[in-house]
Design an enzyme around this catalytic site. Structure first.
Site, PDB file in Angstrom:
ATOM      1  N   ALA A  27      72.933 -14.628  95.555  1.00  0.00           N
ATOM      2  CA  ALA A  27      74.256 -14.438  94.930  1.00  0.00           C
ATOM      3  C   ALA A  27      74.492 -15.973  94.935  1.00  0.00           C
ATOM      4  O   ALA A  27      74.108 -16.899  95.684  1.00  0.00           O
ATOM      5  CB  ALA A  27      75.223 -13.755  95.877  1.00  0.00           C
TER       6      ALA A  27
ATOM      7  N   GLU B 234      70.637 -18.868  90.705  1.00  0.00           N
ATOM      8  CA  GLU B 234      70.686 -18.401  92.080  1.00  0.00           C
ATOM      9  C   GLU B 234      69.424 -17.727  92.544  1.00  0.00           C
ATOM     10  O   GLU B 234      68.928 -18.137  93.588  1.00  0.00           O
ATOM     11  CB  GLU B 234      71.924 -17.511  92.281  1.00  0.00           C
ATOM     12  CG  GLU B 234      73.286 -18.195  92.253  1.00  0.00           C
ATOM     13  CD  GLU B 234      73.424 -19.469  93.043  1.00  0.00           C
ATOM     14  OE1 GLU B 234      72.985 -19.546  94.329  1.00  0.00           O
ATOM     15  OE2 GLU B 234      74.306 -20.231  92.914  1.00  0.00           O
TER      16      GLU B 234
ATOM     17  N   GLU C 143      71.158 -22.181 103.602  1.00  0.00           N
ATOM     18  CA  GLU C 143      70.185 -21.875 103.138  1.00  0.00           C
ATOM     19  C   GLU C 143      68.391 -22.107 103.318  1.00  0.00           C
ATOM     20  O   GLU C 143      67.440 -21.637 102.907  1.00  0.00           O
ATOM     21  CB  GLU C 143      70.378 -21.915 101.328  1.00  0.00           C
ATOM     22  CG  GLU C 143      71.711 -21.330 100.831  1.00  0.00           C
ATOM     23  CD  GLU C 143      71.864 -21.797  99.390  1.00  0.00           C
ATOM     24  OE1 GLU C 143      71.088 -22.589  98.881  1.00  0.00           O
ATOM     25  OE2 GLU C 143      72.718 -21.150  98.943  1.00  0.00           O
TER      26      GLU C 143
END
Length: 228
Positions: free
Chosen positions: A100, A117, A169
């Protein structure tokens, strides 16, 4: 003899845009992802205004990446869904989530953002895209709307095209999960990210109906006119 009353045909159920009079609006804080507005809103003409706070937020996209059959890693070819685990500081938890991200690049189409993404977070690309579902993240206080896409016909990106992930991330380990197990985890209350819950249940419904009812990626959707 009993007479049957005529069948009452209701219009299709649908949310609708509606504005109430904003008496005053002051932006009390602003940042790169969201801003906070203090507002006075009159629900009816001439009524006493109510104080409301609104978090004006970027809209977002998320991706149910699904594969099955000969592309699945499951011995029986069962459907699999691709997810990542991300630390979410506000709730002090690491959540399993579908890929997302925010619609924070001016002029970028939602499906292009979803493709970006997916590539950035999982190192995968997909040839087939459809819309699964949309929702407001928390309409009681924020403008953020989310469109969830279904991605199929997936292939890993070549090494030279992969993104170097940063911050939270950098901890991502893209993982394929058996789809039925993820549906069961949602229903058992073991998964909590709203995009994941909504996307998984929508994908389960669509899959059970042979993918009928999927919508094109360029269709309109109800978003707040106040989103960043």
């Amino acid at each position: 003899m009993n007479q049957q009353s005529p069948t009452h045909q209701q219009p299709p159920i649908s949310d609708q845009r509606q504005d109430r009079e904003v008496i005053s609006c002051e932006r009390v804080w602003s940042g790169p992802i969201f801003a906070v507005d203090a507002e006075q809103v009159a629900l009816t003409p001439g009524s006493r205004p109510l104080a409301r706070q609104t978090v004006a937020h970027h809209d977002a996209v998320s991706v149910v990446a699904l594969r099955e059959g000969q592309d699945s890693s499951q011995p029986d070819g069962a459907a699999e869904i691709l997810m990542v685990r991300q630390y979410r500081h506000p709730v002090r938890a690491s959540l399993w989530e579908i890929p997302a991200g925010l619609l924070d690049l001016p002029g970028e189409e939602p499906v292009i953002a979803a493709q970006r993404e997916l590539a950035e977070e999982t190192d995968y690309t997909a040839a087939r895209w459809d819309v699964l579902v949309e929702f407001f993240a928390s309409p009681g206080f924020t403008t953020e709307g989310v469109r969830v896409f279904l991605a199929r016909d997936l292939r890993p990106l070549p090494l030279e095209q992969r993104t170097v992930r940063q911050a939270e991330e950098a901890e991502f380990v893209p993982t394929w999960w058996r789809f039925d197990d993820v549906v069961a985890a949602v229903m058992a209350g073991r998964l909590h990210n709203p995009s994941t819950v909504a996307g998984v249940l929508a994908a389960d419904h669509a899959r059970r109906h042979d993918w009928h009812g999927l919508r094109p990626t360029d269709g309109d959707w109800l978003t707040s006119p106040r989103s960043l």
